[in-house]
Design an enzyme around this catalytic site. Structure first.
Site, short mmCIF file in Angstrom:
data_model
loop_
_atom_site.label_atom_id
_atom_site.label_comp_id
_atom_site.label_asym_id
_atom_site.label_seq_id
_atom_site.Cartn_x
_atom_site.Cartn_y
_atom_site.Cartn_z
N THR A 26 0.84 -1.21 0.00
CA THR A 26 0.00 0.00 0.00
C THR A 26 0.87 1.25 0.00
O THR A 26 2.08 1.17 -0.26
CB THR A 26 -1.05 -0.08 1.14
OG1 THR A 26 -1.93 1.02 1.03
CG2 THR A 26 -0.41 -0.11 2.52
N GLY B 195 -4.53 7.63 -8.09
CA GLY B 195 -4.28 6.20 -8.01
C GLY B 195 -5.56 5.37 -8.03
O GLY B 195 -5.70 4.43 -8.82
N ASN C 223 -0.97 -3.97 -5.98
CA ASN C 223 -1.26 -3.89 -4.53
C ASN C 223 -1.32 -5.26 -3.85
O ASN C 223 -1.61 -5.33 -2.66
CB ASN C 223 -2.52 -3.08 -4.24
CG ASN C 223 -3.79 -3.82 -4.54
OD1 ASN C 223 -3.81 -4.77 -5.33
ND2 ASN C 223 -4.88 -3.39 -3.93
N GLY D 54 -12.03 12.13 -10.89
CA GLY D 54 -10.69 11.86 -10.37
C GLY D 54 -9.82 11.16 -11.39
O GLY D 54 -10.31 10.54 -12.35
N ALA D 55 -8.50 11.31 -11.19
CA ALA D 55 -7.54 10.65 -12.08
C ALA D 55 -6.29 10.28 -11.30
O ALA D 55 -5.21 10.16 -11.86
CB ALA D 55 -7.19 11.57 -13.26
N ASP E 245 -7.74 -3.35 -6.52
CA ASP E 245 -8.74 -2.40 -5.98
C ASP E 245 -9.82 -2.04 -7.00
O ASP E 245 -11.00 -1.97 -6.66
CB ASP E 245 -8.14 -1.17 -5.29
CG ASP E 245 -6.84 -0.68 -5.86
OD1 ASP E 245 -6.53 -1.04 -7.00
OD2 ASP E 245 -6.15 0.07 -5.15
N LYS F 81 2.91 1.33 -4.11
CA LYS F 81 2.16 0.61 -5.15
C LYS F 81 2.76 0.74 -6.55
O LYS F 81 2.57 -0.14 -7.38
CB LYS F 81 0.71 1.12 -5.18
CG LYS F 81 -0.15 0.66 -4.03
CD LYS F 81 -1.57 1.05 -4.36
CE LYS F 81 -2.51 0.91 -3.22
NZ LYS F 81 -3.88 1.26 -3.61
P1 ATR Z 1 -5.68 8.04 -4.28
O1 ATR Z 1 -4.54 7.08 -4.33
O2 ATR Z 1 -6.52 7.96 -3.05
O3 ATR Z 1 -6.47 8.04 -5.54
P2 ATR Z 1 -4.35 10.42 -5.26
O4 ATR Z 1 -3.62 9.59 -6.27
O5 ATR Z 1 -3.60 11.47 -4.52
O6 ATR Z 1 -5.00 9.50 -4.12
O7 ATR Z 1 -5.61 11.08 -6.00
C1 ATR Z 1 -6.49 11.98 -5.36
C2 ATR Z 1 -7.57 12.41 -6.34
O8 ATR Z 1 -8.47 13.31 -5.69
C3 ATR Z 1 -7.03 13.17 -7.55
O9 ATR Z 1 -7.88 12.94 -8.66
C4 ATR Z 1 -7.10 14.60 -7.05
O10 ATR Z 1 -7.14 15.58 -8.08
P3 ATR Z 1 -5.76 16.15 -8.69
O11 ATR Z 1 -5.29 15.12 -9.68
O12 ATR Z 1 -6.15 17.44 -9.32
O13 ATR Z 1 -4.82 16.32 -7.53
C5 ATR Z 1 -8.43 14.57 -6.34
N1 ATR Z 1 -8.52 15.68 -5.36
C6 ATR Z 1 -7.92 15.72 -4.16
N2 ATR Z 1 -8.22 16.88 -3.53
C7 ATR Z 1 -9.03 17.58 -4.38
C8 ATR Z 1 -9.69 18.84 -4.30
N3 ATR Z 1 -9.57 19.65 -3.23
N4 ATR Z 1 -10.47 19.22 -5.35
C9 ATR Z 1 -10.60 18.43 -6.44
N5 ATR Z 1 -10.00 17.22 -6.56
C10 ATR Z 1 -9.23 16.80 -5.55
#
Ligand code: ATR
Length: 274
Positions: A69, A137, A94, A134-135, A110, A73
């Site tokens: 984790t 992980g 993972n 979102g984009a 996942d 990863k």
């Molecule tokens: P995880 O592994 O949990 O997916 P991550 O890879 O850090 O964590 O991804 C977090 C996601 O939440 C991303 O899509 C992030 O958007 P960015 O690519 O622009 O960073 C999104 N996210 C986190 N905080 C945000 C916020 N305040 N507003 C909009 N999107 C957010």
């Protein structure tokens, strides 16, 4: 857990930090329920120590496998001897199984757990148009699992556009027949909206999309497990959508991890072991 002996298979979870991980409790309970003689322990591994620790685990003949984790990863991919197509596409692993000859086989479960969780709750993604928020992980893993599950189209919306563009490009390369876009204005309303961002984890977070875009009959799903009812799910419910909680993803994924690492009952042969 049965009494630990020389027959006990050992499993680990590699994380940094490690104090908060709950997977060992859950997988130890799963092994008990399945009558599998094994034990999982948390292992605190800093980023610079991953290769050393993995080389040692590879040499452990009683090791069944390990869960990987944050923050390992991505780095673990290059340390496996073989990874699944899903893991190659997502660029992350993972869960790793140690074969009898010491080979390490990795997979990313996942996203597959998310799809299995939806199906378990009666929501079939095949043939549906999906808006994925979102984009990062989690969203990457979910996106490739949805593409594999046969969704009719995938729109991606992310705060950082370069990351959604990159995900869309990699999806289109891997699934050339799948319509993928970047949630342009005027796009057809999706059948399923999935929050793959971390927005909603903290109280007071803004919604990850404008709630006026949600319409009755849509399915709105969370990857976030806690809180169970996020502000997005509450807004979706108020607008007549069907809602899908984040927890089934975890529950299905734990079963998959158990199967993948060979946590089977004594009368079953673990996968990869003859
Ligand atoms: P995880 O592994 O949990 O997916 P991550 O890879 O850090 O964590 O991804 C977090 C996601 O939440 C991303 O899509 C992030 O958007 P960015 O690519 O622009 O960073 C999104 N996210 C986190 N905080 C945000 C916020 N305040 N507003 C909009 N999107 C957010």
């Amino acid at each position: 857990m049965t009494e630990i002996s020389g027959h006990t298979r050992v499993y680990a979870i590699l994380a940094d930090p490690v104090h908060h991980v709950q997977t060992p409790q859950k997988l130890n309970a799963l092994m008990r329920a399945r009558g599998h003689d094994g034990v999982m322990v948390p292992v605190h591994v800093g980023a610079g120590e991953l290769a050393t620790v993995v080389a040692s685990l590879k040499a452990m003949k009683t090791l069944g496998g390990f869960v990987v984790t944050v923050p390992h990863k991505t780095a673990i991919v290059a340390l496996c001897d073989e990874v699944s197509r899903q893991a190659q596409l997502v660029g992350a692993v993972n869960c790793v199984r140690r074969e009898a000859d010491g080979r390490l086989v990795g997979d990313i479960l996942d996203g597959l757990g998310f799809v299995a969780g939806m199906r378990r709750e009666g929501f079939e993604p095949k043939g549906r148009r999906v808006l994925l928020l979102g984009a990062g992980g989690a969203a990457n893993a979910v996106a490739f699992a949805l593409a594999d599950a046969g969704v009719a189209g995938l729109s991606i919306a992310n705060r950082t556009r370069a990351k959604s563009e990159d995900l869309a490009r990699r999806l289109s390369q891997a699934f050339p027949a799948l319509p993928v876009d970047l949630d342009e204005p005027g796009a057809a309303a999706p059948d399923i909206v999935i929050n793959g961002t971390s927005l909603g984890l903290a109280e007071g977070d803004p919604l990850p999309l404008d709630a006026s875009r949600l319409t009755a009959g849509q399915i709105v799903a969370e990857v976030i497990m806690q809180p169970r009812v996020t502000a997005l799910l509450a807004a979706a419910q108020a607008r007549g959508c069907s809602i899908h909680y984040g927890l089934p993803m975890l529950e299905c994924q734990l079963e998959m991890m158990g199967d993948f690492m060979g946590m089977t009952s004594p009368d079953k042969t673990p996968p990869g072991k003859t």
